[in-house]
Scaffold this active site. Structure first.
Site, PDB file in Angstrom:
ATOM      1  N   GLY A  29      37.943  41.901  10.007  1.00 27.39           N
ATOM      2  CA  GLY A  29      38.823  41.211   9.343  1.00 27.39           C
ATOM      3  C   GLY A  29      38.561  39.866   8.717  1.00 27.39           C
ATOM      4  CG  PHE A  30      41.222  36.660   6.083  1.00 30.97           C
ATOM      5  CD1 PHE A  30      40.040  36.125   5.189  1.00 30.97           C
ATOM      6  CD2 PHE A  30      41.489  35.494   6.471  1.00 30.97           C
ATOM      7  CE1 PHE A  30      39.491  34.935   4.475  1.00 30.97           C
ATOM      8  CE2 PHE A  30      42.384  34.763   5.935  1.00 30.97           C
ATOM      9  CZ  PHE A  30      41.527  34.248   5.255  1.00 30.97           C
ATOM     10  CG  ASP A  61      36.969  45.943  12.963  1.00 36.89           C
ATOM     11  OD1 ASP A  61      38.275  47.019  12.279  1.00 36.89           O
ATOM     12  OD2 ASP A  61      37.514  44.157  12.346  1.00 36.89           O
ATOM     13  CG  ASN A  62      41.045  49.619  15.771  1.00 33.00           C
ATOM     14  OD1 ASN A  62      40.520  48.269  14.460  1.00 33.00           O
ATOM     15  ND2 ASN A  62      41.726  50.022  15.945  1.00 33.00           N
ATOM     16  CB  THR A 114      44.323  45.431   9.862  1.00 32.26           C
ATOM     17  OG1 THR A 114      43.686  44.525  10.520  1.00 32.26           O
ATOM     18  CG2 THR A 114      45.314  46.024   9.888  1.00 32.26           C
ATOM     19  CG  ASP A 164      42.220  50.640  19.450  1.00 37.56           C
ATOM     20  OD1 ASP A 164      41.507  49.937  20.439  1.00 37.56           O
ATOM     21  OD2 ASP A 164      42.763  51.743  19.222  1.00 37.56           O
ATOM     22  CE1 TYR A 174      49.161  38.409  14.739  1.00 34.09           C
ATOM     23  CE2 TYR A 174      50.753  36.334  14.226  1.00 34.09           C
ATOM     24  CZ  TYR A 174      49.772  36.955  14.266  1.00 34.09           C
ATOM     25  OH  TYR A 174      48.098  36.606  13.657  1.00 34.09           O
ATOM     26  NE  ARG A 209      47.548  37.169   6.265  1.00 38.59           N
ATOM     27  CZ  ARG A 209      46.809  37.403   6.952  1.00 38.59           C
ATOM     28  NH1 ARG A 209      46.678  36.224   7.949  1.00 38.59           N
ATOM     29  NH2 ARG A 209      45.866  38.081   6.626  1.00 38.59           N
TER      30      ARG A 209
END
Length: 332
Positions: free
Chosen positions: A25-26, A46-47, A50, A71, A160, A201
């Site tokens: 991810g980021f 990571d899966n 995203t 996962d 979230y 975002r």
């Protein structure tokens, strides 16, 4: 050889091998970079729900880097010794967690238990990447770690918010019941290269719109505030907490506050765009003010953001521009 992580101060705890969930991810990919640059071996889990392998492809030739496609809602099995588990796996942008509500709740609950069990098995330091969203639409300003928040448990953002609040509770329980060496960091608005242009975002949305010459869509009247921290500063802070024995929670963010409208105007200026600003309806439960009190981070770790937001935004715009140019070249 063991190393002490840079920027973590004297007496910081050394690590040989770290597991980063959500490492494609980021923020996770930048954490992988800093760990590897510090001499730490990294298992990136990571899966690709995203995240994307493109964020770590530059690390694939490094034999100290391992990418495990997995996962986190399934048990995590990592052969060999692990000193540090950094749990970042979760959809994080509004568009993602509204699109993936059940998966977001699972990442914060079952996924957190999986990561905690790995840390327990390996007797490793565990750091949960929580969020400023645990404060909801705050009635306290700026927000201190002692504030319990103002969260709507059945609102559109609840999947979230409550996933991260549950993850904090689970982390605290494992520390109390099982003696796992845990820490919680609450990450405020972070931006930088590798954000997805379509993730919803404010920063990537404004940059994408400005570069395309489209109207910059400001929600409401734009008077709501955000506090923007460049990703290099954020990952440095996460590893400073990891290298300590502090349990947290610790706020990590930039105490400099800006309105969403001011941000849109700044992105338009820095990208040299003539695109207009367009006002649209504000989403439900959108926080009105967001600003961290980072006194604890400064007193305990000597940490504060060092990157000027204008400089960070310019670097992010440059990265997005390069990505668009590369895409256009491939399409020709």
């Amino acid at each position: 050889m063991k190393v002490s992580l840079p920027g973590c101060g004297p007496g910081s705890a050394p690590f040989r091998r770290a597991v980063v969930t959500g490492g494609c991810g980021f923020v996770g990919s930048h954490l992988c970079d800093l760990l590897l640059d510090s001499g730490v071996e990294v298992v990136c889990v990571d899966n690709f729900l995203t995240g994307t392998a493109d964020n770590v492809v530059h690390r694939q030739p490094d034999d100290r880097f391992e990418l495990l496609v997995h996962d986190v809602t399934d048990p995590i099995s990592i052969p060999g010794k692990v000193d540090l588990v950094l749990h970042l796996a979760s959809p994080a942008s509004p568009l993602d967690y509204l699109r993936l509500p059940v998966e977001t709740l699972q990442a914060g609950s079952v996924g957190t238990f999986s990561a905690l069990e790995l840390a327990r098995e390996k007797q490793a330091r565990f750091v949960l990447a929580s969020t400023s969203e645990v404060y909801g639409d705050p009635l306290q300003h700026p927000q201190r770690e002692s504030y319990w928040g103002n969260v709507n448990p059945v609102g559109p953002r609840s999947v979230y918010d409550e996933a991260k609040r549950f993850a904090e509770a689970a982390t605290t329980a494992y520390r109390a019941k099982h003696g796992v060496d845990t820490a919680i960091v609450r990450i405020f608005n972070t931006f930088g290269p590798r954000m997805r242009a379509e993730d919803g975002r404010a920063v990537p949305t404004f940059i994408r719109q400005a570069l395309a010459g489209e109207p910059l869509t400001v929600t409401g009247d734009g008077s709501q505030t955000r506090s923007l921290c460049y990703v290099d500063d954020t990952v440095r802070a996460i590893l400073a907490v990891a290298a300590s024995s502090h349990p947290g929670p610790v706020n990590l963010g930039n105490p400099a506050e800006t309105t969403v409208l001011e941000l849109a105007r700044l992105v338009r200026e820095l990208s040299r765009s003539a695109a207009p600003i367009e006002f649209i309806d504000r989403p439900a439960d959108d926080p009105g003010r967001r600003r961290p009190d980072i006194t604890l981070a400064w007193e305990q770790f000597g940490w504060k953001p060092e990157t000027d937001p204008r400089k960070g935004l310019s670097a992010t715009i440059d990265w997005f521009t390069t990505q668009l140019d590369d895409t256009a070249a491939r399409e020709r």
